[in-house]
Write a protein that holds these residues in place. Structure first.
Motif, PDB file in Angstrom:
ATOM      1  N   ASP A  85       0.810  -1.226   0.000  1.00  0.00           N
ATOM      2  CA  ASP A  85       0.000   0.000   0.000  1.00  0.00           C
ATOM      3  C   ASP A  85       0.835   1.264   0.000  1.00  0.00           C
ATOM      4  OD1 ASP A  85      -2.706  -1.231   0.434  1.00  0.00           O
ATOM      5  OD2 ASP A  85      -1.654  -2.023   2.187  1.00  0.00           O
ATOM      6  N   GLY A  86       2.101   1.161   0.395  1.00  0.00           N
ATOM      7  CA  GLY A  86       2.876   2.383   0.500  1.00  0.00           C
ATOM      8  C   GLY A  86       4.296   2.123   0.941  1.00  0.00           C
ATOM      9  N   ALA A  87       4.983   3.217   1.286  1.00  0.00           N
ATOM     10  CA  ALA A  87       6.394   3.105   1.659  1.00  0.00           C
ATOM     11  C   ALA A  87       6.746   4.126   2.736  1.00  0.00           C
ATOM     12  CB  ALA A  87       7.272   3.324   0.431  1.00  0.00           C
ATOM     13  N   VAL A  88       7.827   3.811   3.421  1.00  0.00           N
ATOM     14  CA  VAL A  88       8.419   4.738   4.396  1.00  0.00           C
ATOM     15  C   VAL A  88       9.672   5.309   3.739  1.00  0.00           C
ATOM     16  CG1 VAL A  88       9.447   4.964   6.690  1.00  0.00           C
ATOM     17  CG2 VAL A  88       7.609   3.297   6.310  1.00  0.00           C
ATOM     18  N   CYS A  89       9.790   6.620   3.737  1.00  0.00           N
ATOM     19  CA  CYS A  89      10.985   7.230   3.129  1.00  0.00           C
ATOM     20  C   CYS A  89      11.329   8.480   3.916  1.00  0.00           C
ATOM     21  CB  CYS A  89      10.709   7.588   1.675  1.00  0.00           C
ATOM     22  SG  CYS A  89       9.420   8.823   1.467  1.00  0.00           S
ATOM     23  N   SER A  90      12.501   9.032   3.659  1.00  0.00           N
ATOM     24  CA  SER A  90      12.839  10.280   4.340  1.00  0.00           C
ATOM     25  C   SER A  90      12.112  11.422   3.628  1.00  0.00           C
ATOM     26  CB  SER A  90      14.357  10.508   4.339  1.00  0.00           C
ATOM     27  OG  SER A  90      14.711  11.408   3.323  1.00  0.00           O
ATOM     28  N   PRO A  91      11.909  12.532   4.340  1.00  0.00           N
ATOM     29  CA  PRO A  91      11.239  13.677   3.706  1.00  0.00           C
ATOM     30  C   PRO A  91      11.993  14.176   2.481  1.00  0.00           C
ATOM     31  CG  PRO A  91      11.592  14.077   6.055  1.00  0.00           C
ATOM     32  CD  PRO A  91      12.260  12.787   5.750  1.00  0.00           C
ATOM     33  N   GLN A  92      13.297  13.910   2.437  1.00  0.00           N
ATOM     34  CA  GLN A  92      14.074  14.397   1.290  1.00  0.00           C
ATOM     35  C   GLN A  92      13.770  13.645   0.000  1.00  0.00           C
ATOM     36  OE1 GLN A  92      18.223  14.926   2.160  1.00  0.00           O
ATOM     37  NE2 GLN A  92      17.805  16.021   4.055  1.00  0.00           N
ATOM     38  N   GLU A  93      13.194  12.439   0.112  1.00  0.00           N
ATOM     39  CA  GLU A  93      12.866  11.689  -1.114  1.00  0.00           C
ATOM     40  C   GLU A  93      11.384  11.697  -1.432  1.00  0.00           C
ATOM     41  OE1 GLU A  93      14.646   8.893   1.198  1.00  0.00           O
ATOM     42  OE2 GLU A  93      16.171  10.432   0.990  1.00  0.00           O
ATOM     43  N   VAL A  94      10.574  12.263  -0.541  1.00  0.00           N
ATOM     44  CA  VAL A  94       9.128  12.032  -0.672  1.00  0.00           C
ATOM     45  C   VAL A  94       8.532  12.672  -1.933  1.00  0.00           C
ATOM     46  CG1 VAL A  94       8.322  13.929   0.820  1.00  0.00           C
ATOM     47  CG2 VAL A  94       6.986  11.839   0.653  1.00  0.00           C
ATOM     48  N   ALA A  95       9.047  13.810  -2.355  1.00  0.00           N
ATOM     49  CA  ALA A  95       8.461  14.462  -3.539  1.00  0.00           C
ATOM     50  C   ALA A  95       8.630  13.577  -4.774  1.00  0.00           C
ATOM     51  CB  ALA A  95       9.114  15.829  -3.767  1.00  0.00           C
ATOM     52  N   GLN A  96       9.815  13.009  -4.898  1.00  0.00           N
ATOM     53  CA  GLN A  96      10.077  12.164  -6.074  1.00  0.00           C
ATOM     54  C   GLN A  96       9.231  10.879  -6.032  1.00  0.00           C
ATOM     55  OE1 GLN A  96      13.981  10.484  -6.350  1.00  0.00           O
ATOM     56  NE2 GLN A  96      13.771  10.047  -8.524  1.00  0.00           N
TER      57      GLN A  96
ATOM     58  N   SER B  69      16.872  14.727   7.141  1.00  0.00           N
ATOM     59  CA  SER B  69      15.672  15.360   7.703  1.00  0.00           C
ATOM     60  C   SER B  69      15.173  16.563   6.923  1.00  0.00           C
ATOM     61  CB  SER B  69      15.975  15.846   9.120  1.00  0.00           C
ATOM     62  OG  SER B  69      16.363  14.781   9.917  1.00  0.00           O
ATOM     63  N   LEU B  70      13.891  16.875   7.119  1.00  0.00           N
ATOM     64  CA  LEU B  70      13.312  18.174   6.790  1.00  0.00           C
ATOM     65  C   LEU B  70      12.400  18.537   7.969  1.00  0.00           C
ATOM     66  CD1 LEU B  70      12.152  17.897   3.026  1.00  0.00           C
ATOM     67  CD2 LEU B  70      14.230  18.985   3.890  1.00  0.00           C
ATOM     68  N   THR B  71      11.893  19.764   7.961  1.00  0.00           N
ATOM     69  CA  THR B  71      10.974  20.165   9.034  1.00  0.00           C
ATOM     70  C   THR B  71       9.584  19.581   8.750  1.00  0.00           C
ATOM     71  OG1 THR B  71      10.265  22.152   7.886  1.00  0.00           O
ATOM     72  CG2 THR B  71      12.214  22.360   9.304  1.00  0.00           C
ATOM     73  N   PRO B  72       8.702  19.562   9.765  1.00  0.00           N
ATOM     74  CA  PRO B  72       7.353  19.029   9.538  1.00  0.00           C
ATOM     75  C   PRO B  72       6.633  19.718   8.366  1.00  0.00           C
ATOM     76  CG  PRO B  72       7.726  19.356  11.892  1.00  0.00           C
ATOM     77  CD  PRO B  72       8.922  19.912  11.188  1.00  0.00           C
ATOM     78  N   SER B  73       6.674  21.042   8.299  1.00  0.00           N
ATOM     79  CA  SER B  73       5.938  21.721   7.221  1.00  0.00           C
ATOM     80  C   SER B  73       6.561  21.415   5.858  1.00  0.00           C
ATOM     81  CB  SER B  73       5.848  23.224   7.463  1.00  0.00           C
ATOM     82  OG  SER B  73       7.120  23.750   7.715  1.00  0.00           O
ATOM     83  N   GLN B  74       7.875  21.338   5.800  1.00  0.00           N
ATOM     84  CA  GLN B  74       8.527  20.992   4.519  1.00  0.00           C
ATOM     85  C   GLN B  74       8.136  19.578   4.079  1.00  0.00           C
ATOM     86  OE1 GLN B  74      12.586  21.594   5.826  1.00  0.00           O
ATOM     87  NE2 GLN B  74      12.776  23.550   4.751  1.00  0.00           N
ATOM     88  N   ALA B  75       8.089  18.645   5.022  1.00  0.00           N
ATOM     89  CA  ALA B  75       7.772  17.248   4.680  1.00  0.00           C
ATOM     90  C   ALA B  75       6.340  17.119   4.159  1.00  0.00           C
ATOM     91  CB  ALA B  75       7.982  16.353   5.896  1.00  0.00           C
ATOM     92  N   ILE B  76       5.414  17.835   4.780  1.00  0.00           N
ATOM     93  CA  ILE B  76       4.014  17.781   4.315  1.00  0.00           C
ATOM     94  C   ILE B  76       3.898  18.437   2.945  1.00  0.00           C
ATOM     95  CG2 ILE B  76       1.713  18.795   4.731  1.00  0.00           C
ATOM     96  CD1 ILE B  76       2.067  16.293   6.369  1.00  0.00           C
ATOM     97  N   LYS B  77       4.556  19.593   2.781  1.00  0.00           N
ATOM     98  CA  LYS B  77       4.497  20.274   1.477  1.00  0.00           C
ATOM     99  C   LYS B  77       5.082  19.406   0.385  1.00  0.00           C
ATOM    100  CE  LYS B  77       4.903  25.039   2.974  1.00  0.00           C
ATOM    101  NZ  LYS B  77       5.956  25.995   3.279  1.00  0.00           N
ATOM    102  N   ALA B  78       6.092  18.598   0.727  1.00  0.00           N
ATOM    103  CA  ALA B  78       6.752  17.755  -0.274  1.00  0.00           C
ATOM    104  C   ALA B  78       5.902  16.543  -0.654  1.00  0.00           C
ATOM    105  CB  ALA B  78       8.115  17.307   0.247  1.00  0.00           C
ATOM    106  N   GLY B  79       4.825  16.272   0.099  1.00  0.00           N
ATOM    107  CA  GLY B  79       3.921  15.204  -0.323  1.00  0.00           C
ATOM    108  C   GLY B  79       3.727  14.047   0.642  1.00  0.00           C
ATOM    109  N   ALA B  80       4.226  14.165   1.882  1.00  0.00           N
ATOM    110  CA  ALA B  80       4.032  13.069   2.850  1.00  0.00           C
ATOM    111  C   ALA B  80       2.556  12.971   3.251  1.00  0.00           C
ATOM    112  CB  ALA B  80       4.876  13.327   4.095  1.00  0.00           C
ATOM    113  N   ASP B  81       2.068  11.718   3.384  1.00  0.00           N
ATOM    114  CA  ASP B  81       0.719  11.515   3.932  1.00  0.00           C
ATOM    115  C   ASP B  81       0.761  11.590   5.448  1.00  0.00           C
ATOM    116  OD1 ASP B  81      -0.939  10.884   1.588  1.00  0.00           O
ATOM    117  OD2 ASP B  81       0.447   9.197   1.358  1.00  0.00           O
TER     118      ASP B  81
END
Ligand SMILES: O=C(O)c1cc(=O)[nH]c(=O)n1[C@@H]1O[C@H](COP(=O)(O)O)[C@@H](O)[C@H]1O
Length: 238
Positions: free
Chosen positions: A157-168, A197-209
């Motif tokens: 159903d999905g994956a765990v990744c760092s916020p730095q890869e989430v947009a891709q 790492s990224l900050t919480p707002s950066q990670a959400i903006k990048a596309g994290a669920d």
């Protein structure tokens, strides 16, 4: 921004400390039970969380031969948790066996199947470690993407990744693939052993669920205040 997107890691040694932390931050609706706590308490912590109507990420990161991973997933699926993890590097046979095991076991137990998500590359691993320790001859973002695609092709159903890869990963795997990001650090928190790492707002903006956040909240002098600061930051994300 809903606070349901923040999963707090209950990385504590026993049931008593876990309950103390849950009581300190009643606003948290989604908790992660990982290796330390589950090894200590077994399913008692899951019953405790369910009795409080909390959502549960059971993060046991299974990594073994297909038969063993499937057996572990069969056992875990009976608990009726929301998210469950396996390592993508267990390979496609193990991932497919895990997917099938979760479905049949949940159906037999009459529980909702957990979303099965794959660890792509632990967020504590740097590019340098990937190349020199693990001897993987791919750029780190490419390796994480390939592991996410392997999981997707294997029916997860999905994956765990760092916020730095989430947009891709979001762009390639699509909007229905669940992406969970640990390794999230508010600007005021210590990085600790997290390397990407990224900050919480950066990670959400990048596309994290979902964001998984542990020590910035749980090791804070005032965990409830730390939680509020993070929620406030996330409320600035449109
Ligand atoms: O599966 C996870 O949740 C996970 C995967 C990963 O690559 N990196 C990672 O840190 N985690 C978990 O996320 C949590 C992060 O905790 P903190 O570093 O304290 O915020 C820990 O419980 C880790 O086990």
């Amino acid at each position: 921004m809903t606070t349901d997107k923040v999963i707090v890691a209950l990385d504590v040694p026993d049931l008593e400390s876990a309950i103390a932390l849950i009581d300190k931050i009643p606003q948290v609706s989604f908790w992660k039970v990982g290796l330390e706590l589950f090894t200590s308490t077994g399913p008692a912590i899951l019953e405790e969380l369910k009795s409080r109507q909390k959502r549960i990420f059971l993060d046991l990161k299974f990594h073994d031969i297909p038969n063993t991973v499937a057996g572990a997933c069969r056992s875990a699926a009976k608990y009726g948790v929301d998210l469950l993890t396996v390592h993508a590097t267990a390979g496609s046979d193990a991932l497919k066996a895990a997917t099938a095991a979760v479905q049949t076991s949940s159906a037999q137990a009459g529980t909702k199947p957990p979303k099965l998500i794959a660890i792509t590359l632990l967020t504590s691993i740097s590019s340098r470690q990937l190349a020199f320790d693990l001897k993987i001859p791919l750029e780190l973002p490419e390796f994480a993407l390939q592991m996410a695609l392997l999981a997707q092709e294997s029916g997860l159903d999905g994956a765990v990744c760092s916020p730095q890869e989430v947009a891709q990963l979001r762009e390639t795997c699509g909007k229905n693939f669940v992406l969970v990001c640990p390794g999230v650090r508010p600007s005021w928190a210590d990085a600790g052993d997290q390397k990407r790492s990224l900050t919480p707002s950066q990670a959400i903006k990048a596309g994290a669920d979902y964001l998984v956040i542990g020590r910035p909240i749980t090791a804070a002098a005032d965990p409830e205040l730390a939680w509020h600061k993070i929620v406030e930051e996330l409320n600035t994300v449109s």
